[in-house]
Design an enzyme around this catalytic site. Structure first.
Site, short mmCIF file in Angstrom:
data_model
loop_
_atom_site.label_atom_id
_atom_site.label_comp_id
_atom_site.label_asym_id
_atom_site.label_seq_id
_atom_site.Cartn_x
_atom_site.Cartn_y
_atom_site.Cartn_z
CG ASP A 1 41.46 41.47 44.32
OD1 ASP A 1 41.39 40.93 44.73
OD2 ASP A 1 41.29 42.62 43.41
CG ASP B 1 35.65 37.28 40.71
OD1 ASP B 1 36.59 37.21 42.12
OD2 ASP B 1 36.69 38.39 40.54
#
Ligand code: GLA
Length: 447
Positions: A244, A183
């Site tokens: 997301d 990430d």
């Protein structure tokens, strides 16, 4: 077998060969014969992995950062959850159709590194540790994915890998991890972001273990910087471009809109070894209707997207399971030509997408975006598909979604009428046929 197929088979077969041999032989052969091979302009990350989009399960969208095992023992992020999902993936047909990687997302870590600077799993929620979980997952014939972050902290605030890339890569390799989702939160500069993604890729490579490298690099560069996809492809096996995914139709629509608006840039870079990642499949959860789930499955196949489900396989409905395990749709997603599909046109609340497949076949998806009324018909002129070649001179058309049925043989100059539910999709497969096959089918149909 065409030269193109041979070339693509060579690309697929080259995994264990040395780097020099692999690049030398395959590229020389593919470029010399100048056939469409599915190879993008630049060669990708040379770890021999993700030759087709990764398939598996990832905990984030469904289970998020639930660390409360006391009150919610069945849905907290713990080794029990991953063991139960692994067990089901192996026994309920998931592994058989290709779902292989069971992936841990954020919130698995203890809040501090150990005395040697290594990441450690939360001891209460993962009492056996990650090595033990990896052994369990491997004993089921599956692979284990894990999560870390290029910056100072993960997005949920656990220890980040900045300054620890080599140690963390080695720790993951020692544990037997097979995929890393890396990430991009809490990175203090764009230079650190780019350097960090590259350094972790090289560190993983140096461990000698085969570890799929899943990045979010381009997502964290935007909107200020323009990602260099040629470079990203050299370091990552897949990369997130867009925020997301949520369990909602709105989110699916936004992801598709972003993809089609940017397709000129992102479609050409996808290919064996490196894929655009539009994020998890949320099929089998709460937010999508049956038709919307069909749309997600069909379009993720067209987009050559990693198929990482985020749902509860312990309680999934038979309909969602059948959709996710649909072998014909998975075959489109995993097609060895390795070319990502694109939106061909958009008109009157319909979107037409197409994807070239091996052996000159094509997948075509027609989405009805109108959110009012009933099923609407859309008539496709076959000459408009596959750059005029999909049905030339004739083709056999099979509908794969919403139902599997052979629609029959069609001539190049004919058209096909479809009916599509609101927010649903009809997914078709077109196989080119010769004139001889076509005449035979017409004669035998009329007998
Ligand atoms: C970011 C990522 C998500 C998930 C969370 C975890 O938002 O984009 O996919 O990994 O972090 O905190």
């Amino acid at each position: 077998m065409t030269l193109g197929n041979l070339c693509c088979m060579m690309t697929a077969m080259v995994r264990p060969v040395s780097r020099v041999l692999r690049l030398g032989c395959v590229l020389a052969f593919c470029f010399q014969v100048l056939v469409p091979c599915g190879l993008p302009g630049a060669w990708g990350l040379d770890n021999g992995l993700a030759m087709t989009p990764t398939m598996g399960w990832l905990h984030w969208e469904r289970f998020m950062c639930n660390v409360n095992c006391q009150e919610e023992p069945d849905s907290c992020i713990s080794e029990k959850l991953f063991q139960q999902i692994a067990e089901i993936m192996a026994s309920d047909g998931w592994k058989d159709v290709g779902y292989e990687y069971i992936c841990i997302d954020d919130c698995w870590m203890a809040p501090e590194r150990d005395s040697k600077g290594r990441l450690q799993a939360d001891p209460k929620r993962f009492p056996g540790g990650i090595r033990h979980l990896a052994d369990y997952v491997h004993s089921k014939g599956l692979k284990l994915g894990i999560y870390a972050d290029v910056g100072n902290k993960t997005c949920a605030g656990f220890p980040g890998s900045f300054g620890y890339y080599d140690i963390d890569a080695q720790t993951f390799a020692d544990w037997g991890v097979d995929l890393l989702k890396f990430d991009g939160c809490y990175c203090d500069s764009i230079q650190h972001l780019a350097e960090g993604y590259k350094q972790m890729s090289l560190a993983l490579n140096r461990t000698g273990r085969s570890i799929v490298y899943s990045c979010e690099w381009p997502l964290y560069m935007r909107p200020i910087f323009k990602p260099n996809y040629t470079e990203i492809r050299e370091y990552c096996n897949h990369w997130r471009n867009f925020p997301d995914i949520y369990d909602s139709w709105e989110s699916i629509k936004n992801t598709l809109d972003w993809t089609s608006s940017n397709q000129k840039i992102i479609v050409p870079v996808a290919g064996p070894g490196g894929w655009n990642d539009p994020d998890m499949l949320v099929i089998g959860n709460f937010g999508l209707s049956r038709d919307q789930q069909i749309t997600q499955m069909a379009l993720w196949a067209i987009m050559a997207a990693p198929l990482l489900m985020s749902n509860d396989l312990r309680s999934i409905s038979p309909e969602a399971k059948a959709l996710l395990q649909d072998k014909d749709v998975i075959a489109i997603n995993q097609d060895r030509l390795g070319k990502q599909g694109y939106q061909l046109r958009k008109e009157d609340n319909f979107e037409i997408w197409e994807r070239p497949l091996l052996n000159l076949a094509w997948a075509v998806a027609i989405v009805n975006l109108k959110e009012i009324g009933g099923p609407r018909s859309y008539t496709i002129t076959l000459t408009s598909l596959g750059r005029g070649l999909a049905c030339n001179p004739n083709c056999l058309i099979t509908e794969l979604l919403p139902e599997k049925r052979k629609l029959g043989f069609y001539e190049w100059t004919s058209s096909l009428k479809t009916q599509i539910n609101p927010t649903g999709t009809v997914l078709l497969r077109l196989e080119r046929t010769s004139s001889a096959q076509f005449s035979y089918s017409v004669v035998s149909d009329s007998l």
